[in-house]
Scaffold this active site. Structure first.
Site, short mmCIF file in Angstrom:
data_model
loop_
_atom_site.label_atom_id
_atom_site.label_comp_id
_atom_site.label_asym_id
_atom_site.label_seq_id
_atom_site.Cartn_x
_atom_site.Cartn_y
_atom_site.Cartn_z
N ASN A 35 0.89 -1.24 -0.04
CA ASN A 35 -0.08 0.20 0.08
C ASN A 35 0.81 1.31 0.06
O ASN A 35 1.99 1.33 -0.01
CB ASN A 35 -1.19 0.11 1.13
CG ASN A 35 -0.13 -0.09 2.62
OD1 ASN A 35 0.62 0.69 2.96
ND2 ASN A 35 -0.13 -0.96 3.21
N ASP A 39 -3.84 -6.34 4.49
CA ASP A 39 -4.89 -7.12 4.97
C ASP A 39 -4.86 -8.38 4.39
O ASP A 39 -5.35 -9.45 4.74
CB ASP A 39 -6.12 -6.51 4.74
CG ASP A 39 -6.47 -5.02 5.48
OD1 ASP A 39 -5.81 -5.43 6.77
OD2 ASP A 39 -6.81 -4.07 4.91
N LYS A 99 9.46 -16.22 -11.35
CA LYS A 99 8.79 -15.04 -11.90
C LYS A 99 7.60 -15.63 -12.65
O LYS A 99 7.68 -16.46 -13.56
CB LYS A 99 9.83 -14.21 -12.60
CG LYS A 99 9.12 -12.90 -13.12
CD LYS A 99 10.10 -12.09 -13.94
CE LYS A 99 9.43 -11.00 -14.50
NZ LYS A 99 10.05 -10.35 -15.85
N PHE A 121 -4.88 2.78 14.26
CA PHE A 121 -5.15 3.58 13.30
C PHE A 121 -6.07 2.94 12.38
O PHE A 121 -6.19 1.82 11.99
CB PHE A 121 -3.87 3.98 12.55
CG PHE A 121 -3.02 5.14 13.11
CD1 PHE A 121 -2.49 5.05 14.63
CD2 PHE A 121 -3.03 6.53 12.60
CE1 PHE A 121 -1.73 6.09 15.18
CE2 PHE A 121 -2.31 7.52 13.28
CZ PHE A 121 -1.82 7.35 14.54
N LYS A 175 -14.95 -0.67 13.94
CA LYS A 175 -13.42 -1.17 14.18
C LYS A 175 -12.97 -1.35 15.66
O LYS A 175 -12.44 -2.02 16.18
CB LYS A 175 -12.59 -0.38 13.21
CG LYS A 175 -11.68 -1.21 12.43
CD LYS A 175 -10.76 -0.17 11.39
CE LYS A 175 -11.23 -0.34 9.95
NZ LYS A 175 -10.41 0.22 9.04
N1 CTP Z 1 -4.05 -3.60 11.64
C1 CTP Z 1 -3.23 -4.77 12.39
N2 CTP Z 1 -3.16 -6.19 11.58
C2 CTP Z 1 -3.64 -6.21 10.35
C3 CTP Z 1 -4.25 -5.11 9.67
C4 CTP Z 1 -4.40 -4.05 10.55
O1 CTP Z 1 -3.02 -4.95 13.37
N3 CTP Z 1 -3.50 -7.50 9.75
C5 CTP Z 1 -4.29 -2.73 12.44
C6 CTP Z 1 -3.51 -1.63 11.83
O2 CTP Z 1 -2.17 -1.36 12.08
C7 CTP Z 1 -4.52 -0.30 12.32
C8 CTP Z 1 -5.88 -0.89 12.44
O3 CTP Z 1 -5.39 -2.38 12.35
O4 CTP Z 1 -3.87 0.01 13.53
C9 CTP Z 1 -6.64 -0.61 11.48
O5 CTP Z 1 -6.30 -0.88 10.10
P1 CTP Z 1 -7.32 -0.73 9.06
O6 CTP Z 1 -6.30 -0.96 7.74
O7 CTP Z 1 -7.72 0.69 8.97
O8 CTP Z 1 -8.42 -1.76 9.40
P2 CTP Z 1 -8.45 -3.11 8.90
O9 CTP Z 1 -8.72 -3.70 10.16
O10 CTP Z 1 -7.44 -3.60 7.97
O11 CTP Z 1 -10.04 -3.22 7.97
P3 CTP Z 1 -10.19 -2.72 6.58
O12 CTP Z 1 -9.12 -2.75 5.81
O13 CTP Z 1 -11.33 -3.71 6.21
O14 CTP Z 1 -10.75 -1.15 6.73
#
Ligand code: CTP
Length: 414
Positions: free
Chosen positions: A220, A289, A299, A334, A348
């Site tokens: 990302n 995620d 590759k 966050f 969340k």
């Molecule tokens: N986070 C985490 N582990 C993951 C994904 C996210 O600990 N595998 C944490 C991030 O560091 C952040 C929080 O979860 O503090 C929220 O991350 P975000 O990407 O906004 O939410 P997601 O849980 O990934 O949900 P979505 O992407 O569906 O909005």
């Protein structure tokens, strides 16, 4: 080697402290060149303002190179120049130090005169102000100078008294500017313990990369700036900071311990290991995620036509740790949202059971890849602060202002 663990050598010192050095026109200006080096070595960020007379002794370029910042000396410099305006300089600083401070500048400061950039910035500064006087013995003992120093001390200014010895005028006596080491020590001592002294922070930052094959990955746009700003600000306030970060676009700041990881799985292992030893976890990292179910060993060739990559969800680090945190630990997540922010963030917070959640939206001047952010802080379901678009450093400061008043953090302080 993918993972690197390193212990930062720098102790706290002036880490992250913003020092405004005002150089006035005395021969001891040459010592202030060393002072800038020592301040930087102690971890301070330094900006230099010179009086016109000081520029006759030392070229501004010398201070520019050593401070790694533009040097200002002209109150009426063009606003198109990269030089920061006097009010911005005055409000930026955590500490101002006049070194060398001539008898003339001390007199101006005592009277509140502001007829050049150096005196104007000094007068506008709201931070604690230090003086390192430098002058001939006769001047140092002169009742007028003594009166001015008394006035400034009465106003709360701190003096690093000059030493005795041979003076540039050929005489011998008191008046020689204190050595740069003594000045740095005096500033360090005056800082005292920070409001997060002894609190152990575990901060994550940056993105993770999930390999598809040896040359491609899913990731990302997180730059690492927000997490790094939190780590810097926490350390500036006296916290001990362990920083775990993935790939980033900017160099990491000083921390008490730094670990670099690449994948979500590596971040999970590193964070879980460090978590029991922390008082506060700040999950500012944008953890991927999803990760490919299988990583191709070689590759993936284009001539294989359309390709489907099967992805599986990564483990939620934040949720798994918030679940098992003890009563004294504070967990901050966050959330990055592109739509239905309020509803999504409330869901969340509930799902991840963290104490605080910092919401940032994507948009112009906010979110990933930009130096600014607009953040809203939730404590449980309650919105406790919403900033305008501010620098990530300012956002970090606003976040820590709120967190510092948490009873558990107050308890964690030594
Ligand atoms: N986070 C985490 N582990 C993951 C994904 C996210 O600990 N595998 C944490 C991030 O560091 C952040 C929080 O979860 O503090 C929220 O991350 P975000 O990407 O906004 O939410 P997601 O849980 O990934 O949900 P979505 O992407 O569906 O909005």
């Amino acid at each position: 080697m993918r993972n690197r663990r390193r212990k930062s050598n720098s102790k706290r010192g002036l880490d992250g402290t913003r020092i405004l050095l005002i150089v006035t026109g005395g021969i001891a200006a040459y010592k202030s060149v060393f002072l800038v080096r020592l301040l930087k070595r102690s971890g301070a960020e330094v900006r230099v303002v010179m009086s016109e007379a000081a520029t006759r002794f030392i070229a501004p370029l010398t201070f520019e190179v050593l401070s790694e910042n533009p040097v200002s000396s002209d109150l009426f410099a063009s606003r198109e120049s990269p030089v920061v305006g006097h009010v911005e300089l005055a409000t930026w600083a955590d500490r101002a130090i006049v070194a060398p401070a001539t008898a003339d500048f001390i007199a101006k400061a005592a009277l509140g005169l502001a007829d050049d950039l150096a005196s104007t910035v000094f007068l506008a500064a709201r931070c604690p102000r230090h003086f390192a006087p430098s002058m001939n013995t006769g001047m140092w003992k002169n009742p007028a100078v003594r009166r001015n120093i008394d006035t400034l001390q009465g106003d709360g200014c701190l003096f690093v008294d000059p030493g005795a010895g041979g003076l540039a005028c050929g005489e011998s006596g008191t008046g020689r500017m204190a050595e740069p080491e003594t000045i740095v020590k005096a500033i360090e001592t005056s800082l005292g313990p920070g409001e997060l002294e002894g609190v152990r922070f575990l901060v994550t930052a940056g993105r993770t990369e999930e390999s598809i094959d040896p040359v491609r990955y899913i990731s990302n746009r997180s730059s690492g700036r927000m997490g790094f700003a939190i780590a810097t600000e926490a350390r500036r306030r006296g916290a001990r900071v362990t920083l775990i970060h993935g790939p980033v676009d900017v160099p990491p700041p000083n921390a008490d311990s730094i670990r670099r990881v690449t994948t979500a799985a590596e971040m999970k292992t590193a964070v879980r290991r460090a978590f029991p030893g922390c008082d506060v976890l700040v999950m500012a990292a944008a953890v991927a995620d999803f990760t490919p179910v299988k990583r191709a060993g070689s590759k993936v060739k284009r001539n294989s036509g359309a390709v489907s990559i099967e992805l599986k969800a990564t483990g939620d680090i934040l949720a798994s740790l918030a679940e098992k945190k003890n009563k004294t630990q504070v967990v901050i997540g966050f959330a990055l949202e592109t739509e239905n922010a309020e509803a999504n963030v409330l869901k969340k917070i509930k799902a991840k059971r963290c104490d605080y959640m910092v919401l940032n939206m994507t948009g112009e001047g906010t979110g990933f890849s930009v130096p600014t952010n607009q953040v809203t802080i939730y404590r449980g379901p309650r919105k406790i602060l919403s900033t305008s678009i501010v620098t990530k450093e300012e956002a970090a400061s606003a976040i820590l202002d709120r967190i510092a008043s948490d009873g558990r953090i107050k308890q964690a302080r030594q």
